[in-house]
Design a protein around this motif. Sequence first.
Motif, PDB file in Angstrom:
ATOM      1  N   PRO A   1       0.812  -1.229   0.000  1.00 50.17           N
ATOM      2  CA  PRO A   1       0.000   0.000   0.000  1.00 50.17           C
ATOM      3  C   PRO A   1       0.841   1.272   0.000  1.00 50.17           C
ATOM      4  CG  PRO A   1      -0.168  -1.135   2.120  1.00 50.17           C
ATOM      5  CD  PRO A   1       0.499  -2.074   1.160  1.00 50.17           C
ATOM      6  N   LEU A   2       2.037   1.233   0.624  1.00 46.26           N
ATOM      7  CA  LEU A   2       2.912   2.401   0.560  1.00 46.26           C
ATOM      8  C   LEU A   2       3.367   2.665  -0.877  1.00 46.26           C
ATOM      9  CD1 LEU A   2       5.259   2.220   3.692  1.00 46.26           C
ATOM     10  CD2 LEU A   2       3.784   4.123   3.034  1.00 46.26           C
ATOM     11  N   GLY A   3       3.676   1.585  -1.601  1.00 47.31           N
ATOM     12  CA  GLY A   3       4.046   1.732  -3.006  1.00 47.31           C
ATOM     13  C   GLY A   3       2.905   2.303  -3.823  1.00 47.31           C
ATOM     14  N   LEU A   4       1.670   1.822  -3.564  1.00 45.15           N
ATOM     15  CA  LEU A   4       0.498   2.352  -4.251  1.00 45.15           C
ATOM     16  C   LEU A   4       0.257   3.808  -3.864  1.00 45.15           C
ATOM     17  CD1 LEU A   4      -1.993   2.005  -6.043  1.00 45.15           C
ATOM     18  CD2 LEU A   4      -3.213   1.111  -4.040  1.00 45.15           C
ATOM     19  N   LEU A   5       0.418   4.097  -2.565  1.00 41.35           N
ATOM     20  CA  LEU A   5       0.249   5.463  -2.069  1.00 41.35           C
ATOM     21  C   LEU A   5       1.241   6.400  -2.763  1.00 41.35           C
ATOM     22  CD1 LEU A   5      -1.154   7.216   0.193  1.00 41.35           C
ATOM     23  CD2 LEU A   5       0.807   6.665   1.622  1.00 41.35           C
ATOM     24  N   LEU A   6       2.490   5.973  -2.840  1.00 38.67           N
ATOM     25  CA  LEU A   6       3.529   6.791  -3.458  1.00 38.67           C
ATOM     26  C   LEU A   6       3.295   6.939  -4.956  1.00 38.67           C
ATOM     27  CD1 LEU A   6       6.156   8.296  -2.819  1.00 38.67           C
ATOM     28  CD2 LEU A   6       7.400   6.163  -3.254  1.00 38.67           C
ATOM     29  N   ALA A   7       2.947   5.824  -5.614  1.00 34.32           N
ATOM     30  CA  ALA A   7       2.732   5.861  -7.062  1.00 34.32           C
ATOM     31  C   ALA A   7       1.542   6.748  -7.422  1.00 34.32           C
ATOM     32  CB  ALA A   7       2.522   4.448  -7.596  1.00 34.32           C
ATOM     33  N   SER A   8       0.409   6.566  -6.711  1.00 36.54           N
ATOM     34  CA  SER A   8      -0.782   7.366  -6.998  1.00 36.54           C
ATOM     35  C   SER A   8      -0.544   8.829  -6.669  1.00 36.54           C
ATOM     36  CB  SER A   8      -1.980   6.835  -6.194  1.00 36.54           C
ATOM     37  OG  SER A   8      -2.280   5.516  -6.546  1.00 36.54           O
ATOM     38  N   GLY A   9       0.152   9.075  -5.541  1.00 32.56           N
ATOM     39  CA  GLY A   9       0.431  10.453  -5.151  1.00 32.56           C
ATOM     40  C   GLY A   9       1.327  11.161  -6.145  1.00 32.56           C
ATOM     41  N   VAL A  10       2.380  10.478  -6.605  1.00 30.62           N
ATOM     42  CA  VAL A  10       3.292  11.093  -7.573  1.00 30.62           C
ATOM     43  C   VAL A  10       2.583  11.347  -8.905  1.00 30.62           C
ATOM     44  CG1 VAL A  10       5.365  10.686  -8.970  1.00 30.62           C
ATOM     45  CG2 VAL A  10       5.405  10.208  -6.517  1.00 30.62           C
ATOM     46  N   LEU A  11       1.769  10.364  -9.338  1.00 24.88           N
ATOM     47  CA  LEU A  11       1.025  10.546 -10.580  1.00 24.88           C
ATOM     48  C   LEU A  11       0.020  11.694 -10.460  1.00 24.88           C
ATOM     49  CD1 LEU A  11       0.432   6.858 -11.696  1.00 24.88           C
ATOM     50  CD2 LEU A  11       1.466   8.638 -13.107  1.00 24.88           C
ATOM     51  N   ALA A  12      -0.660  11.759  -9.302  1.00 20.85           N
ATOM     52  CA  ALA A  12      -1.633  12.837  -9.084  1.00 20.85           C
ATOM     53  C   ALA A  12      -0.939  14.196  -9.076  1.00 20.85           C
ATOM     54  CB  ALA A  12      -2.383  12.613  -7.776  1.00 20.85           C
ATOM     55  N   LEU A  13       0.213  14.278  -8.405  1.00 16.08           N
ATOM     56  CA  LEU A  13       0.960  15.539  -8.350  1.00 16.08           C
ATOM     57  C   LEU A  13       1.491  15.925  -9.728  1.00 16.08           C
ATOM     58  CD1 LEU A  13       2.051  17.774  -6.512  1.00 16.08           C
ATOM     59  CD2 LEU A  13       4.083  16.363  -6.108  1.00 16.08           C
ATOM     60  N   THR A  14       1.980  14.940 -10.457  1.00 16.29           N
ATOM     61  CA  THR A  14       2.472  15.202 -11.809  1.00 16.29           C
ATOM     62  C   THR A  14       1.344  15.677 -12.711  1.00 16.29           C
ATOM     63  OG1 THR A  14       4.154  13.476 -11.537  1.00 16.29           O
ATOM     64  CG2 THR A  14       3.723  14.232 -13.773  1.00 16.29           C
ATOM     65  N   SER A  15       0.182  15.036 -12.570  1.00 11.94           N
ATOM     66  CA  SER A  15      -0.982  15.426 -13.366  1.00 11.94           C
ATOM     67  C   SER A  15      -1.412  16.855 -13.054  1.00 11.94           C
ATOM     68  CB  SER A  15      -2.141  14.464 -13.099  1.00 11.94           C
ATOM     69  OG  SER A  15      -3.273  14.789 -13.858  1.00 11.94           O
TER      70      SER A  15
END
Length: 457
Positions: free
Chosen positions: A171-185
Amino acid sequence: MSNPAQDEHASGRTAPPSSDRRRVAFATVVGTTVEWYDFFVYASAAGLVFGKLFFSGLGANSTLVSFATVGVSFLFRPLGAFLAGHFGDKYGRRVVLVLTLILMGAATTLIGVLPTFDQIGVLAPVLLILLRVLQGVSAGGEWGGAVLMAVEHAPSKRRGLFGASPQIGVPLGLLLASGVLALTSLLVPGQAFLDWGWRIPFLLSVGLILVGHYVRRRVEESPVFREIAQRREQTRTPIVRLFRKHAVLVLVAALVFAGNNAVGYMTTGGYIQNYATNPKGPIGLDRGPVLWAVTASAATWLISTWAAGAVSDRIGRRRTYVIGWIAQLAGVAVLFPLVDTGNIVFLALGLIILSIGLGFTYGQQAAFYAELFPASIRFSGVSISYALGAILGGAFAPTIATALVDATGTSVSVAVYLAGMTVVGLIATLLLRDRSGIPLGPDHEAEQAVSPLRFGK
């Protein structure tokens, strides 16, 4: 201060200092977080952009094929599990963990610089799939080593809690991946995200890999494996021995994980992200809010995963699983009714409710699997069970869900599929005995070799 008589180590001997155990727990969290960040960035990008960038030549089937590439990597997880299990049981857990981390990071970084279909034609999707295969090999070998490093260092009465360390890396990996993608978007919106912004999360993997490698190299080898090595008792062909004596156990253990993994890959496999943001679909929400909703659900999944590991130390792994399967079934029942409202708050609520059940069918898995297999073939046993479970569960769950909605026109069919997989996980759990607290060291190999199956020998 803990009582040494009560602070029994996994092998049945005095536990290593608590500072060493904390260092191991931290290293497994960091390492698995980096591994799964890489894995989930791909899955999210497959749902958001890869269909347009790498499979545009396929027209209406581009999204379906993009999701299929997520599943292709699962087919190569057993190869990674076989290789990691073989070398992990022969040469140790730590060396395998370092190698899998480097392999995953290299593959992810290369995806970030890969030309698209418009630039190099059919070679683009071929190279993308090849790099995804390397991610699958790495993921197949990663989990077993991280689990055994955490559980085999832990005192017997706290294996569930320590074993949750590599579990929360997911879940930390998912949290980091989704957060980075959301921030990049957010920072690179619209067409710019599609043109080049999507590459940023993949290129960030370089820095994460350096951190993970540094942390893992500072961790001592598993004490159980050190005992095996000192006695020169490494098994020459651990995989052959595993399937000769424990083939049915591997299958049942795999089905336990399949029940969790199929449901979990609604978000980790990118399906919900695509379902909710597809402009031609029933909802058509903006990409950014959906990614933030997934990020919130990942935080919930993290907390419930950690809680499940701790609870399993008190009431047993099996009972914790049963609670988790019931909660997961409830989450499946409310997920799509909430998502289909088209309201981002209700979508987030549905994902959060589902994540509670996902955590309680996942947090205790590390200790549960480690306690199923004898010490000399444990790496092979846990790795291969996990990899097969991933194929049977999450490998093509997003593809199946997409095909079901296309065929039936309703998300109810997906809910029925996910409920069925949850029931499969529950039944498989009930077929296994709870072995919480069983000694894990080579001194107790005979006890460990007794089948935990509730039927047959």
